[in-house]
Design an enzyme around this catalytic site. Structure first.
Site, PDB file in Angstrom:
ATOM      1  CG  HIS A 156      50.463 -32.158  56.241  1.00  0.00           C
ATOM      2  ND1 HIS A 156      50.641 -33.411  55.696  1.00  0.00           N
ATOM      3  CD2 HIS A 156      51.452 -31.383  55.735  1.00  0.00           C
ATOM      4  CE1 HIS A 156      51.692 -33.393  54.891  1.00  0.00           C
ATOM      5  NE2 HIS A 156      52.198 -32.180  54.895  1.00  0.00           N
ATOM      6  NE  ARG A 160      47.371 -35.360  57.989  1.00  0.00           N
ATOM      7  CZ  ARG A 160      46.546 -34.315  57.832  1.00  0.00           C
ATOM      8  NH1 ARG A 160      46.212 -33.571  58.860  1.00  0.00           N
ATOM      9  NH2 ARG A 160      46.044 -34.044  56.634  1.00  0.00           N
ATOM     10  CE1 TYR A 175      42.689 -31.458  56.427  1.00  0.00           C
ATOM     11  CE2 TYR A 175      43.596 -29.247  56.579  1.00  0.00           C
ATOM     12  CZ  TYR A 175      43.714 -30.604  56.806  1.00  0.00           C
ATOM     13  OH  TYR A 175      44.837 -31.105  57.407  1.00  0.00           O
TER      14      TYR A 175
END
Length: 374
Positions: A273, A269, A282
């Protein structure tokens, strides 16, 4: 797996188009299955057009959300090959059950790309007919669509719609994070026991929101299938040709009455998200950069140039056509009328309901009471 792969994960995967655009004629896996594709030059060009158009529409969705025109947007950036490859592998009679990110599969099923925008704008709950397009409505509850798909696939078997080349198969899309959900594991159990004609297509994009894959599973996801009694296979999810070949084979396996398959499309990705997420909190920039060289669109473009089946004029035409499609989409999204509150009572039951009618009358009267007090 007996194959030539470039920078593959441990255990390898099926790859038919390397990141530099080199075509692999075929790949034979340990079980003796050989995967390959045989496309015309025009079909290769059409796949490239699909990838570019889907990415451009997705970018428009994110832009509209950032401008306050959508409440949320779940981007597919980086996952175009997995979606277009698997979407084009579906036959007309097959049924697909998406999550909330399968905009590319929706496009391949011939659905007007504006449809999910009504959902994310809060105008409707999804405006397409799943039976007409063989593409179910988006599902935001993580993993629950696999139960819906399993039940539907059991119905396909009970109705005798398998056992030949014209049989019906089902595909259920899910992410790597969904494999930790109880619903998904229940679906695997039921599908394995009842030999349902279903393909579980897991887009492993490496993160369940902020949770990396190594915090979700200690073994490759595709290997889980063996514990439920059906085969699993990993494919290069950034390779549209391999995604097509593996999905078509698994669907044909299912429609012949040979049971389920778990496909792990190993991809990444590239964006957040959803539009409410900040991936920089992160994951590190160098990781994202390392995946950019595996871009699904760039490798198809490199292949087309190597094989001399497309030129700069073609690429420019595709980009311009995609821009026009996105502009048309934007204008139609902005023109969407705001729904009236009373419309929440519409389309609840196909033939209406006396109780619902009473609720509508009460609600309408309640609204009218405000007008009388002004």
């Amino acid at each position: 797996m007996d194959q030539d792969v470039t920078d593959a994960p441990a255990g390898g995967y099926v790859q038919l188009l390397t990141p530099d655009g080199t075509r692999v004629d075929s790949v034979t896996t340990a079980d003796g299955t050989t995967y390959s594709v045989s496309f015309t030059d025009q079909e290769y060009r059409d796949l490239y057009r699909d990838l570019v158009t889907v990415r451009r529409l997705d970018a428009e969705g994110l832009a509209l959300q950032r401008q306050g025109e959508l409440g949320l947007w779940a981007s597919l950036l980086g996952q175009e090959a997995a979606q277009v490859g698997s979407g084009r592998a579906l036959r007309e009679q097959d049924m697909a059950f998406p999550t909330y990110r399968e905009h590319g599969v929706l496009y391949c099923r011939g659905i007007d790309p504006i449809m999910p925008f009504g959902l994310f704008r809060g105008v409707d709950q999804g405006g397409w007919d799943p039976d007409e397009h063989k593409f179910h409505l988006y599902t935001l509850v993580i993993g629950s669509q696999t139960l819906h798909a399993t039940g539907y696939a059991m119905g396909v078997s009970m109705d005798g719609r398998t056992g030949g080349p014209d049989g019906e198969a089902v595909i259920a899309y899910l992410g790597d994070g969904a494999t930790s959900q109880g619903e998904v594991n229940e679906s695997f159990v039921w599908s394995g026991v009842f030999n349902t004609p279903i393909v579980f297509f897991c887009q492993n994009n490496q993160y369940a929101i902020s949770l990396p894959l190594e915090r979700q599973a200690r073994a490759p996801l595709f290997q889980r299938a063996g514990g439920y009694g059906f085969p699993g296979i990993r494919v290069d999810g950034n390779d549209v040709l391999a995604s097509y070949a593996v999905t078509r084979a698994a669907l044909d396996h299912a429609r012949q009455g040979q049971g389920p398959t778990l496909i792990e499309a190993y991809t990444y990705r590239m964006g957040a998200h959803t539009s409410s997420d900040d991936p920089s909190r992160y994951r590190i920039a160098s990781e994202v950069e390392s995946w950019k060289v595996k871009d699904p669109i760039s490798r198809v473009k490199a292949f087309l140039l190597k094989e001399k089946v497309a030129d700069d004029a073609f690429f420019g035409e595709v980009d311009e056509d995609a821009r026009k499609v996105a502009l048309d989409l934007r204008e139609r999204v902005l023109a969407m009328p705001d729904p009236q509150p009373v419309e929440m009572f519409e389309h609840v039951y196909p033939e209406g309901s006396a109780e619902l009618d009473a609720q509508r009358r009460a609600f309408t009267g309640y609204q009218a009471s405000f007008e009388r007090t002004v």
